[in-house]
Design an enzyme around this catalytic site. Structure first.
Site, PDB file in Angstrom:
ATOM      1  N   LYS A  29      40.127  65.058  96.171  1.00  0.00           N
ATOM      2  CA  LYS A  29      40.972  63.931  97.039  1.00  0.00           C
ATOM      3  C   LYS A  29      41.234  62.816  96.520  1.00  0.00           C
ATOM      4  O   LYS A  29      42.228  62.437  96.288  1.00  0.00           O
ATOM      5  CB  LYS A  29      40.124  63.765  98.388  1.00  0.00           C
ATOM      6  CG  LYS A  29      39.800  64.981  99.365  1.00  0.00           C
ATOM      7  CD  LYS A  29      39.114  64.589 100.739  1.00  0.00           C
ATOM      8  CE  LYS A  29      37.823  64.073 100.208  1.00  0.00           C
ATOM      9  NZ  LYS A  29      36.763  65.134  99.710  1.00  0.00           N
ATOM     10  N   THR A  30      40.238  62.327  95.852  1.00  0.00           N
ATOM     11  CA  THR A  30      40.363  61.033  94.895  1.00  0.00           C
ATOM     12  C   THR A  30      41.279  61.292  93.788  1.00  0.00           C
ATOM     13  O   THR A  30      42.240  60.506  93.454  1.00  0.00           O
ATOM     14  CB  THR A  30      39.073  60.390  94.571  1.00  0.00           C
ATOM     15  OG1 THR A  30      38.266  60.139  95.467  1.00  0.00           O
ATOM     16  CG2 THR A  30      39.389  59.276  93.748  1.00  0.00           C
ATOM     17  N   ASP A 226      41.706  55.936 100.578  1.00  0.00           N
ATOM     18  CA  ASP A 226      40.643  57.019  99.962  1.00  0.00           C
ATOM     19  C   ASP A 226      39.622  56.900 101.162  1.00  0.00           C
ATOM     20  O   ASP A 226      39.522  55.679 101.763  1.00  0.00           O
ATOM     21  CB  ASP A 226      40.133  56.896  98.728  1.00  0.00           C
ATOM     22  CG  ASP A 226      39.262  57.922  98.144  1.00  0.00           C
ATOM     23  OD1 ASP A 226      39.177  59.015  98.879  1.00  0.00           O
ATOM     24  OD2 ASP A 226      38.948  57.911  96.724  1.00  0.00           O
ATOM     25  N   GLU A 227      38.649  57.864 101.273  1.00  0.00           N
ATOM     26  CA  GLU A 227      37.568  57.647 102.200  1.00  0.00           C
ATOM     27  C   GLU A 227      37.983  57.222 103.580  1.00  0.00           C
ATOM     28  O   GLU A 227      37.447  56.565 104.307  1.00  0.00           O
ATOM     29  CB  GLU A 227      36.401  56.835 101.743  1.00  0.00           C
ATOM     30  CG  GLU A 227      35.883  57.048 100.280  1.00  0.00           C
ATOM     31  CD  GLU A 227      34.954  58.335 100.011  1.00  0.00           C
ATOM     32  OE1 GLU A 227      34.829  58.712 101.090  1.00  0.00           O
ATOM     33  OE2 GLU A 227      34.791  58.432  98.791  1.00  0.00           O
ATOM     34  N   GLN A 257      31.757  63.589 105.819  1.00  0.00           N
ATOM     35  CA  GLN A 257      31.081  62.345 105.048  1.00  0.00           C
ATOM     36  C   GLN A 257      31.402  61.165 105.638  1.00  0.00           C
ATOM     37  O   GLN A 257      31.128  59.838 104.924  1.00  0.00           O
ATOM     38  CB  GLN A 257      31.877  62.347 103.680  1.00  0.00           C
ATOM     39  CG  GLN A 257      31.196  63.440 102.759  1.00  0.00           C
ATOM     40  CD  GLN A 257      32.071  63.345 101.398  1.00  0.00           C
ATOM     41  OE1 GLN A 257      31.656  62.678 100.629  1.00  0.00           O
ATOM     42  NE2 GLN A 257      33.050  64.132 101.155  1.00  0.00           N
ATOM     43  N   ARG A 617      26.957  64.868  95.486  1.00  0.00           N
ATOM     44  CA  ARG A 617      27.347  64.011  94.340  1.00  0.00           C
ATOM     45  C   ARG A 617      26.917  64.875  92.992  1.00  0.00           C
ATOM     46  O   ARG A 617      27.168  64.451  92.035  1.00  0.00           O
ATOM     47  CB  ARG A 617      26.407  62.679  94.394  1.00  0.00           C
ATOM     48  CG  ARG A 617      26.535  61.775  95.384  1.00  0.00           C
ATOM     49  CD  ARG A 617      27.936  61.384  95.690  1.00  0.00           C
ATOM     50  NE  ARG A 617      28.573  62.525  96.702  1.00  0.00           N
ATOM     51  CZ  ARG A 617      30.130  62.433  96.918  1.00  0.00           C
ATOM     52  NH1 ARG A 617      30.644  62.082  96.188  1.00  0.00           N
ATOM     53  NH2 ARG A 617      30.377  63.449  97.821  1.00  0.00           N
TER      54      ARG A 617
HETATM   55  P1  ATP Z   1      34.607  63.092  97.470  1.00  0.00           P
HETATM   56  O1  ATP Z   1      34.575  63.856  98.773  1.00  0.00           O
HETATM   57  O2  ATP Z   1      33.077  63.353  96.958  1.00  0.00           O
HETATM   58  O3  ATP Z   1      34.965  61.766  97.487  1.00  0.00           O
HETATM   59  P2  ATP Z   1      36.839  64.298  96.342  1.00  0.00           P
HETATM   60  O4  ATP Z   1      37.188  65.186  96.909  1.00  0.00           O
HETATM   61  O5  ATP Z   1      37.593  62.778  96.126  1.00  0.00           O
HETATM   62  O6  ATP Z   1      35.251  64.325  96.292  1.00  0.00           O
HETATM   63  P3  ATP Z   1      37.472  64.230  93.378  1.00  0.00           P
HETATM   64  O7  ATP Z   1      36.372  63.041  92.793  1.00  0.00           O
HETATM   65  O8  ATP Z   1      38.536  64.051  93.226  1.00  0.00           O
HETATM   66  O9  ATP Z   1      36.781  64.784  94.710  1.00  0.00           O
HETATM   67  O10 ATP Z   1      37.014  65.219  92.303  1.00  0.00           O
HETATM   68  C1  ATP Z   1      35.852  65.949  91.975  1.00  0.00           C
HETATM   69  C2  ATP Z   1      35.612  66.502  90.675  1.00  0.00           C
HETATM   70  O11 ATP Z   1      36.690  67.543  90.540  1.00  0.00           O
HETATM   71  C3  ATP Z   1      36.221  65.404  89.689  1.00  0.00           C
HETATM   72  O12 ATP Z   1      35.256  65.514  88.521  1.00  0.00           O
HETATM   73  C4  ATP Z   1      37.558  65.763  89.335  1.00  0.00           C
HETATM   74  O13 ATP Z   1      38.039  65.562  88.122  1.00  0.00           O
HETATM   75  C5  ATP Z   1      37.524  67.419  89.411  1.00  0.00           C
HETATM   76  N1  ATP Z   1      38.852  68.319  89.943  1.00  0.00           N
HETATM   77  C6  ATP Z   1      39.650  67.890  90.904  1.00  0.00           C
HETATM   78  N2  ATP Z   1      40.419  68.544  91.072  1.00  0.00           N
HETATM   79  C7  ATP Z   1      40.289  69.481  89.965  1.00  0.00           C
HETATM   80  C8  ATP Z   1      41.170  70.630  89.370  1.00  0.00           C
HETATM   81  N3  ATP Z   1      42.201  71.072  90.104  1.00  0.00           N
HETATM   82  N4  ATP Z   1      40.742  71.284  88.378  1.00  0.00           N
HETATM   83  C9  ATP Z   1      39.712  70.816  87.714  1.00  0.00           C
HETATM   84  N5  ATP Z   1      38.780  69.750  87.991  1.00  0.00           N
HETATM   85  C10 ATP Z   1      39.282  69.189  89.252  1.00  0.00           C
HETATM   86 MG    MG Z   2      36.518  61.059  96.460  1.00  0.00          MG
END
Ligand code: ATP
Ligand code: MG
Length: 674
Positions: A29-30, A226-227, A257, A617
């Site tokens: 997402k981020t 975000d969040e 979350q 995490r």
């Molecule tokens: P959270 O809910 O904990 O905030 P998130 O959904 O925001 O998580 P991110 O932090 O954006 O997730 O991504 C998690 C990890 O996965 C990061 O290390 C990111 O670089 C990696 N990632 C995200 N998308 C891809 C992708 N398409 N291919 C490979 N790695 C990815």
């Molecule tokens: Mg995130």
């Protein structure tokens, strides 16, 4: 764009209209938010017309970094020479610091001075205490801290003082409602706001003054949040007010979350998004790229115990990996030793560095013993969140000096420093000065010259007060010429602040640590004005008040990369580490004691979400630990392993048994290990 899956790409390439990305932890997402910012700029949106909001200073910093990397990649270095100082940047900020910026421009419309200050916890308590005293409420009935908790709760629900009485349910809350009115008018009278006011007042500005709303909304063409699951009512309405013109609003979040229920965050907002924005595009992401399959199994099994949630698919994009490990230790000292030894061992492998480790705590008390062990082991570490740098006495003292220099009518700061370090202005002198101020209806600072000229003080005291007055005046003069960093340096020097440290910390080690934080504050102030010649003292202080959003110091970041992170689960949100230790997995810690005592069953669900945040995490390996005994008020007490350990490992039945039969097991010394 290459590193995105089709669903993510879809989200990144949809550049207009409202959009909700609802997806589980670690699904990118981020990454969608940061890539989308880069994509917007690449396709012509001016950077400074993009606003991205997130929750913690750390998250804002990381997003800033990630976006900068993406952008500089796109530019292939050609324009980098122009120097990064002048290049317009998107505004990536926390809600609170966004609100400070808006309030600085318009708060006079609400009857506050433009130079309003933001009070810290200490100021808040003293104002709360005065309010309670005025209505003759003794401490036993309602302590200032409890009053503040109740007020904060109301403020988070946007309940104003005049409405509080009608929502009060108990005698205590009725008293609190009366005190709330006084508390609020005192804040206003002093031209200061508390942390919650930043949101409330911004919301008021927008609703009461449509022109201001239009003006502020007009600053941006795109808003990303975000969040989103943790926005409270005010934040929700502020976002809506800012985005309703252009409707280019992209929010991302995960209802599993949501961990700020106590702050008035309502999961409802995320679920209601499509009602408010009917044309919204909804994107779901299902691959988790962060954690190994084994870690995700634990996370998925755990969160399934919450009944009220959106069922989401969370598939591991990675292999199964190592099974999470559960450590059962004798007591909290052994727990800390074992965790630190484990880290030391792992560090002997090539390619693993201290920055790959995080120790997650539920409470603010837990880290201390880990700090001790980390120091013994000579491992670099950083404390993040919850135990803020800005809460340390020496930092608060110096910030108070800076606040007085910026605005000498800031009474609580004035009282904090008037005799710190001791300079012969004793309690009785302060009392006469205060009395004179009240009599003249003037701030303390303005009453000083009159008291001095009318000979209202004994000669020695008058001399000391005069010297103090001169000190502040000199610093004010310096403030006109010097950037915040140099000024902070001058404050330490001229106030002889080191004397204060020598006085209260006889142990040279303690003194050293305190001196280091004084230095850190000077560094923060220096970094703040580096590359921003117009940085004013007031802006720096605003930043400090909201948790130092832009104090993004490269050195500090560099440090954090090479250090074990010691942080609370709340502040770990959005972050990731290869090796994660979740410590103190015991009933009463996680789930927290308060949630066990709470009437609503949902309190446990929130703790479970917090546990889920912690588990998710971890990238490579998760270690969960608990101690059989833990000291409370100095005495070791038996503990019960957290129900979440049983739930995660598919032994939920045992959790119930364990909490019923623990006393028996304790006697026999036998205990089922989850
Ligand atoms: P959270 O809910 O904990 O905030 P998130 O959904 O925001 O998580 P991110 O932090 O954006 O997730 O991504 C998690 C990890 O996965 C990061 O290390 C990111 O670089 C990696 N990632 C995200 N998308 C891809 C992708 N398409 N291919 C490979 N790695 C990815
Ligand atoms: Mg995130």
């Amino acid at each position: 764009m290459a590193g995105l899956n089709p669903a993510q790409r879809d989200a990144v390439q949809t550049l207009t209209g409202p959009m909700l990305v609802l997806a589980g932890a670690g699904t990118g997402k981020t990454r969608v938010v940061t890539t989308r910012i880069a994509e917007l700029i690449r396709r012509g949106t001016p950077a400074e017309r993009i606003l991205a909001v997130t929750f913690t200073r750390k998250a804002a910093g990381e997003m800033q970094e990630r976006a900068a990397v993406l952008l500089s990649r796109g530019k292939k270095g050609a324009s980098r020479k122009r120097g990064k100082k002048k290049e317009p940047r998107p505004l990536i900020s926390t809600f609170h610091s966004l609100c400070v910026k808006i309030l600085r421009r318009h708060i006079h419309q609400l009857g506050y001075p433009e130079k309003f200050t933001i009070c810290d916890r200490g100021d808040q308590e003293s104002i709360a205490r005065t309010a309670l005293r005025e209505i003759r409420v003794p401490d036993e009935t309602l302590r200032p801290g409890d009053l503040l908790a109740i007020i904060s709760n109301w403020k988070n629900q946007s309940i104003e003082p005049k409405e509080a009485a009608s929502v009060a349910e108990s005698d205590r809350e009725h008293l609190a409602a009366a005190a709330y009115r006084r508390y609020q008018s005192k804040l206003k009278l002093r031209g200061t706001t508390d942390f919650d006011d930043l949101l409330l007042l911004t919301e008021q500005l927008m609703t009461k003054h449509p022109a201001i709303r239009r003006e502020e909304a007009g600053l941006f063409d795109q808003i990303l949040v975000d969040e989103y699951q943790d926005t409270n009512g005010s934040q929700y309405r502020i976002v809506k007010a800012l985005a309703m013109g252009h409707r280019n609003l992209c929010v991302v979040g995960d209802d599993d979350q949501s961990i700020y229920g106590w702050r008035g965050a309502e999961v409802q907002h995320i679920l209601r998004f499509t009602k408010d924005w009917p044309e919204a595009k909804v994107v779901r992401l299902e691959e988790n790229y962060r954690s190994t399959g084994a870690i995700l199994d634990y996370a998925n099994t755990l969160i399934a115990f919450n009944s009220q949630r959106h069922d989401k698919i969370l598939r591991p994009a990675r292999g199964a990996g190592q099974r999470p490990q559960i450590l059962q230790l004798q007591d909290e000292t052994q727990e800390a030793e074992t965790v630190i030894t484990g880290i030391q061992l792992a560090l002997q492998q090539p390619g693993i560095k201290a920055g790959d480790f995080a120790i997650l705590c539920r409470t603010n008390e837990q880290p201390r013993i880990f700090e001790t062990e980390l120091r013994k082991a000579k491992l670099p570490y950083v404390l993040l969140g919850g135990m803020s740098f800005f809460d340390r006495k020496e930092v608060r003292d110096l910030v108070a000096y800076l606040k007085v220099v910026s605005n000498p009518t800031d009474e609580s700061s004035m009282l904090r420093i008037i005799n710190t370090p001791p300079r012969g202005i004793g309690a009785s002198t302060v009392k006469s000065l205060m009395a004179a101020a009240v009599e003249r209806g003037k701030p303390l600072w303005e009453a000083i010259p009159e008291v001095l000229s009318t000979g209202g003080l004994p000669a020695a005291a008058a001399g000391s007060v005069q010297k103090f007055q001169k000190l502040i005046q000199d610093l004010q003069e310096l403030a006109e010429r010097l950037p915040p960093g140099k000024l902070a340096d001058a404050v330490v020097d001229r106030s002889n602040y080191h004397r204060e440290l020598d006085r209260i910390y006889p142990d040279p080690n303690d003194r050293e640590a305190r001196r280091a934080s004084v230095e850190e504050l000077i560094n923060a102030a220096t970094n703040y004005s580096d590359g921003n010649d117009e940085a004013t003292l007031r802006e720096f202080l605003d930043d400090v008040a909201v948790g130092g959003d832009d104090l993004g110091d490269d050195k500090e970041k560099e440090l954090a990369r090479n250090a074990v992170a010691l942080l609370t689960m709340h502040s770990a949100k959005g972050l990731e580490y290869p090796y994660v230790y979740m410590v103190g997995m015991e009933e009463g810690i996680l789930p927290h004691r308060r949630s066990l005592e709470a009437v609503e069953a949902s309190a446990i669900d929130e703790e479970r979400r917090l546990c889920y945040v912690g588990v998710t995490r971890a990238q490579e390996k998760l270690t969960l630990s608990f101690a059989l005994t833990r000291r409370k008020w100095g005495k070791p007490r038996e503990t019960t392993p957290s129900r979440f350990l049983y739930e995660m490992t598919g032994q939920a039945e045992n959790a119930k048994k364990s909490s019923k039969s623990t006393s028996k097991q304790r006697k026999t010394g036998k205990r089922a290990k989850p």
